[in-house]
Design an enzyme around this catalytic site. Sequence first.
Site, PDB file in Angstrom:
ATOM      1  N   ASP A  35      -7.094 -18.380 -29.247  1.00  0.00           N
ATOM      2  CA  ASP A  35      -8.334 -18.932 -28.693  1.00  0.00           C
ATOM      3  C   ASP A  35      -8.643 -18.341 -27.331  1.00  0.00           C
ATOM      4  O   ASP A  35      -7.966 -18.648 -26.337  1.00  0.00           O
ATOM      5  CB  ASP A  35      -8.196 -20.451 -28.541  1.00  0.00           C
ATOM      6  CG  ASP A  35      -8.183 -21.171 -29.875  1.00  0.00           C
ATOM      7  OD1 ASP A  35      -9.140 -20.999 -30.645  1.00  0.00           O
ATOM      8  OD2 ASP A  35      -7.208 -21.905 -30.141  1.00  0.00           O
ATOM      9  N   ASP A 176     -10.987 -25.581 -37.960  1.00  0.00           N
ATOM     10  CA  ASP A 176     -10.314 -25.537 -36.662  1.00  0.00           C
ATOM     11  C   ASP A 176     -10.579 -26.809 -35.861  1.00  0.00           C
ATOM     12  O   ASP A 176     -11.710 -27.055 -35.446  1.00  0.00           O
ATOM     13  CB  ASP A 176     -10.832 -24.307 -35.896  1.00  0.00           C
ATOM     14  CG  ASP A 176     -10.124 -24.084 -34.565  1.00  0.00           C
ATOM     15  OD1 ASP A 176      -9.163 -24.804 -34.264  1.00  0.00           O
ATOM     16  OD2 ASP A 176     -10.559 -23.164 -33.837  1.00  0.00           O
TER      17      ASP A 176
HETATM   18  C1  DX5 Z   1     -10.375 -25.702 -29.860  1.00  0.00           C
HETATM   19  C2  DX5 Z   1      -9.667 -24.498 -30.410  1.00  0.00           C
HETATM   20  C3  DX5 Z   1      -8.622 -24.824 -31.386  1.00  0.00           C
HETATM   21  C4  DX5 Z   1      -7.491 -25.681 -30.865  1.00  0.00           C
HETATM   22  C5  DX5 Z   1      -7.029 -26.552 -31.993  1.00  0.00           C
HETATM   23  O1  DX5 Z   1     -11.456 -25.331 -29.124  1.00  0.00           O
HETATM   24  O2  DX5 Z   1     -10.597 -23.634 -31.058  1.00  0.00           O
HETATM   25  O3  DX5 Z   1      -8.135 -23.668 -32.038  1.00  0.00           O
HETATM   26  O4  DX5 Z   1      -6.409 -24.953 -30.355  1.00  0.00           O
HETATM   27  O5  DX5 Z   1      -6.083 -27.444 -31.531  1.00  0.00           O
HETATM   28  P1  DX5 Z   1      -5.650 -28.726 -32.359  1.00  0.00           P
HETATM   29  O6  DX5 Z   1      -5.106 -28.245 -33.676  1.00  0.00           O
HETATM   30  O7  DX5 Z   1      -4.633 -29.384 -31.494  1.00  0.00           O
HETATM   31  O8  DX5 Z   1      -6.885 -29.588 -32.563  1.00  0.00           O
HETATM   32 ZN    ZN Z   2      -9.810 -21.968 -32.313  1.00  0.00          ZN
END
Ligand code: DX5
Ligand code: ZN
Length: 221
Positions: A35, A176
Amino acid sequence: MQYEIAPSILSADFMILGEQLKSLEDAGCKWLHIDVIDGLFAPSISFGMPVITCMRKKCGLFFDVHMMVTDPGRYVEAMKEAGADLICVHAEACIHLDRVLQQIRDLGLKSAVALNPATPLSVIDYVMDKVDMVLLMSVNPGFGGQSYIPVVTQKIRELREKLDAAGHAEVLIEVDGGVKPENAEEVLSAGANILVAGSAVFKGDVAGNFRTLDEIAGKHR
Ligand code: DX5
Ligand code: ZN
């Protein structure tokens, strides 16, 4: 079709990132979700090319780079240099979405478009032939550890139907945000292929958490 768990390093322990990546590879992980956040498109700042370049030297995972960046076309070449295998750009961040997706493909990389939870699926209607994957955000972008927005399950079903009906059944769907063992089956059976999991993988036993999720995905392979 392909079904994978893509651990998101946004929730990794950056002091021991190398060890955590190694334990994921040893556990059979194939994809890594990276990310990149610029503090403008989404309200946080993560990391960029130097970190990806270092990871690439030691890590054989498929690098799925999720750019939460305004006007991401400015950085696609640098991301390729750093080691991206796939570049995902937000439809909301691109004035010339078609051009940016073509730019990514011209570099020989896989291309993807991401949609925020409130963005309608119709924005992909005229770019389906330029994407290898569509990422549906199931939280508002910026942070790990948020809760899955339930209405996204219906959005996944509608996207799968839309892609199939348009003759693009090969396009992968990635989901995601807020994915955990409790809702992974719901997300997969709605039609998702790639499940991003940040906090659900990196909190506690990284390899064990990955295996738990991968077993659920494995039933769809
Ligand atoms: C949020 C990111 C995600 C995040 C997901 O903006 O795009 O990829 O890391 O994290 P979790 O799985 O903890 O919701
Ligand atoms: Zn992401």
